[in-house]
Design a protein around this motif. Structure first.
Motif, PDB file in Angstrom:
ATOM      1  N   GLN A 100       0.950  14.363  -9.261  1.00  0.00           N
ATOM      2  CA  GLN A 100       1.888  15.448  -9.531  1.00  0.00           C
ATOM      3  C   GLN A 100       2.107  15.638 -11.032  1.00  0.00           C
ATOM      4  N   GLN A 101       2.257  14.530 -11.753  1.00  0.00           N
ATOM      5  CA  GLN A 101       2.454  14.594 -13.201  1.00  0.00           C
ATOM      6  C   GLN A 101       1.265  15.223 -13.916  1.00  0.00           C
ATOM      7  N   HIS A 102       0.086  15.085 -13.316  1.00  0.00           N
ATOM      8  CA  HIS A 102      -1.134  15.634 -13.924  1.00  0.00           C
ATOM      9  C   HIS A 102      -1.572  16.939 -13.263  1.00  0.00           C
ATOM     10  N   LYS A 103      -0.642  17.491 -12.436  1.00  0.00           N
ATOM     11  CA  LYS A 103      -0.894  18.775 -11.762  1.00  0.00           C
ATOM     12  C   LYS A 103      -2.183  18.742 -10.944  1.00  0.00           C
TER      13      LYS A 103
ATOM     14  N   LYS B 162       0.831  -1.204   0.000  1.00  0.00           N
ATOM     15  CA  LYS B 162       0.000   0.000   0.000  1.00  0.00           C
ATOM     16  C   LYS B 162       0.867   1.257   0.000  1.00  0.00           C
ATOM     17  N   ASP B 163       2.024   1.180   0.639  1.00  0.00           N
ATOM     18  CA  ASP B 163       2.937   2.328   0.617  1.00  0.00           C
ATOM     19  C   ASP B 163       3.445   2.587  -0.803  1.00  0.00           C
ATOM     20  N   ASP B 164       3.769   1.523  -1.512  1.00  0.00           N
ATOM     21  CA  ASP B 164       4.188   1.675  -2.909  1.00  0.00           C
ATOM     22  C   ASP B 164       3.080   2.305  -3.740  1.00  0.00           C
ATOM     23  N   LEU B 165       1.851   1.853  -3.503  1.00  0.00           N
ATOM     24  CA  LEU B 165       0.709   2.415  -4.244  1.00  0.00           C
ATOM     25  C   LEU B 165       0.547   3.897  -3.920  1.00  0.00           C
ATOM     26  N   SER B 166       0.697   4.261  -2.664  1.00  0.00           N
ATOM     27  CA  SER B 166       0.578   5.670  -2.276  1.00  0.00           C
ATOM     28  C   SER B 166       1.626   6.519  -2.975  1.00  0.00           C
ATOM     29  N   ALA B 167       2.860   6.015  -3.032  1.00  0.00           N
ATOM     30  CA  ALA B 167       3.928   6.751  -3.703  1.00  0.00           C
ATOM     31  C   ALA B 167       3.637   6.868  -5.196  1.00  0.00           C
ATOM     32  N   PHE B 168       3.171   5.788  -5.804  1.00  0.00           N
ATOM     33  CA  PHE B 168       2.814   5.819  -7.220  1.00  0.00           C
ATOM     34  C   PHE B 168       1.693   6.818  -7.467  1.00  0.00           C
TER      35      PHE B 168
END
Length: 225
Positions: free
Chosen positions: A137-140, A125-131
């Motif tokens: 961020q990439q989509h502003k 779930k931590d990996d998913l949160s980071a993703f």
């Protein structure tokens, strides 16, 4: 033409009012309630699928299904079916529902595709949160402090899961090509295009005023006997 004939043989063995088949033959599941395996009202042919964002087979099928839908100009009716053994797929589905409602359906679809593409690098779930943060961020976009405070998106995912249980799903992805009279479960994703060809031919053959299509189906039947 060979591909069409092979797929058509799945459909023309018999023509009851509501037919059910699998591609390849005799590989499909037995379902409890098939009344829900159909396209939306007014749609002749559609792809219906239940998927899990943490499922490797779903990741493999995803680009093939969407490429087929684009090629044939048919809709995809998608339902979430996060398997209980997967630790983060439900949270990912909830995020996709958030994006669909709060941003746009196209952004939500892009998120699903990105999750599938990065699936092997998401182990927790931590990996998913980071993703998810990187995607926003990439989509502003601003990541909400709580993605689903009222539980509305979780309820939508649960409704899909309940629907899958009612049908009697046992695996993901579960994919059908459906018309208003027939459905074909696609158990080998490599059979998807041929199955769409066959279902569309069957729809054309049963539509008044399409003698050419009817002739094509008769030719397919004769060839297969």
């Amino acid at each position: 033409m060979t591909r069409l004939l092979l797929a058509a043989s799945l459909l023309v063995a018999s023509l009851p009012a509501v037919a059910q088949y699998s591609a390849p033959p005799n590989t499909g599941n037995t379902f409890k309630d098939v009344s829900l395996i159909k396209p939306p009202a007014g749609v002749k042919v559609a792809i219906l699928k239940f998927e899990d964002l943490e499922c490797p087979a779903c990741a493999n099928a995803y680009p093939i299904v969407h490429a087929a839908a684009d090629r044939y100009h048919i809709p995809i009716v998608r339902h979430d079916f996060p398997l209980r053994m997967h630790i983060w797929s439900r949270d990912a589905a909830i995020t996709a529902r958030y994006l669909q409602d709060k941003v746009s359906p196209s952004t939500a679809e892009e998120f699903r595709g990105a999750v599938f593409a990065a699936q092997t690098s998401i182990a927790s779930k931590d990996d998913l949160s980071a993703f998810t943060r990187r995607f926003f961020q990439q989509h502003k976009l601003n990541v909400p402090f709580v993605m689903d405070p009222a539980g509305l998106f979780a309820a939508e995912v649960q409704a899909d899961y309940t629907l899958g249980e009612r049908i009697g799903l046992s695996q993901t992805p579960t994919i059908w090509v459906v018309s208003q009279k027939e459905w074909v479960q696609v158990t080998d994703i490599n059979q998807l295009y041929a199955t769409i060809d066959a279902v569309q031919s069957q729809v054309a053959a049963s539509t008044p005023g399409t003698p050419a299509a009817n002739s094509k189906l008769k030719h397919a039947i004769g060839t297969q006997k």
